[in-house]
Write a protein that holds these residues in place. Structure first.
Motif, mmCIF file in Angstrom:
data_model
loop_
_atom_site.group_PDB
_atom_site.id
_atom_site.type_symbol
_atom_site.label_atom_id
_atom_site.label_comp_id
_atom_site.label_asym_id
_atom_site.label_seq_id
_atom_site.Cartn_x
_atom_site.Cartn_y
_atom_site.Cartn_z
ATOM 1 N N ALA A 52 0.847 -1.189 0.000
ATOM 2 C CA ALA A 52 0.000 0.000 0.000
ATOM 3 C C ALA A 52 0.882 1.238 0.000
ATOM 4 O O ALA A 52 1.880 1.293 0.716
ATOM 5 N N ARG B 229 4.515 10.518 2.492
ATOM 6 C CA ARG B 229 4.227 9.271 1.784
ATOM 7 C C ARG B 229 4.751 8.079 2.574
ATOM 8 O O ARG B 229 5.907 8.039 2.974
ATOM 9 N N THR C 250 4.661 3.635 2.886
ATOM 10 C CA THR C 250 4.435 2.369 2.209
ATOM 11 C C THR C 250 4.298 1.283 3.270
ATOM 12 O O THR C 250 5.061 1.267 4.242
ATOM 13 N N GLU D 290 -5.868 8.994 -3.288
ATOM 14 C CA GLU D 290 -6.297 7.619 -3.045
ATOM 15 C C GLU D 290 -5.139 6.773 -2.521
ATOM 16 O O GLU D 290 -3.986 7.009 -2.867
ATOM 17 N N VAL D 291 -5.479 5.790 -1.711
ATOM 18 C CA VAL D 291 -4.507 4.783 -1.301
ATOM 19 C C VAL D 291 -4.310 3.843 -2.491
ATOM 20 O O VAL D 291 -5.276 3.388 -3.100
ATOM 21 N N VAL D 292 -3.058 3.574 -2.828
ATOM 22 C CA VAL D 292 -2.746 2.642 -3.905
ATOM 23 C C VAL D 292 -2.475 1.283 -3.273
ATOM 24 O O VAL D 292 -1.571 1.154 -2.443
ATOM 25 N N LEU D 293 -3.283 0.279 -3.658
ATOM 26 C CA LEU D 293 -3.134 -1.071 -3.117
ATOM 27 C C LEU D 293 -2.777 -2.039 -4.233
ATOM 28 O O LEU D 293 -3.390 -2.002 -5.300
ATOM 29 N N VAL D 294 -1.803 -2.895 -3.952
ATOM 30 C CA VAL D 294 -1.463 -3.986 -4.862
ATOM 31 C C VAL D 294 -1.505 -5.271 -4.051
ATOM 32 O O VAL D 294 -0.722 -5.447 -3.112
#
Length: 100
Positions: A6, A50, A52, A86-90
């Motif tokens: 994230a 930021r 992670t 937005e939160v970036v989720l992988v």
């Protein structure tokens, strides 16, 4: 092994609140989630707003338990008003890992 990465960005001036909220989730994971194998939190060197996270779960059920936990709900209650974008989720299936 299932992983989630994230990328979470806080509004300027809110990075301390975001860090505390993320570290609270990490404390919960350490104390109460044996099937969450790893939960890493990092803060960007160039942009302290930021963050992670990198999360590793034994299986999908463990991931679902984590994502449905009160600790994650509490995190999002704190984080949503201070998010910048937005939160970036992988979500991924781990192919390889180097340990210790």
């Amino acid at each position: 092994m299932i992983t989630i990465t994230a990328v979470i960005t806080a509004k300027p001036g809110k990075e301390g609140v975001m860090a505390d909220a993320l570290l609270s989730v990490a404390d919960h994971v350490r104390a109460a989630e044996p099937d969450t194998i790893d939960f890493f939190v990092a803060q960007d060197r160039d942009d302290p707003c930021r963050f992670t996270t990198y999360e590793r779960f034994t299986d999908e059920a463990a991931m679902d338990r984590h994502n449905g936990s009160a600790a994650v709900a509490d995190f999002f209650a704190i984080a949503k008003p201070i998010l910048s974008g937005e939160v970036v989720l992988v979500t991924a299936d781990e192919l390889s890992a180097k340990r210790g």
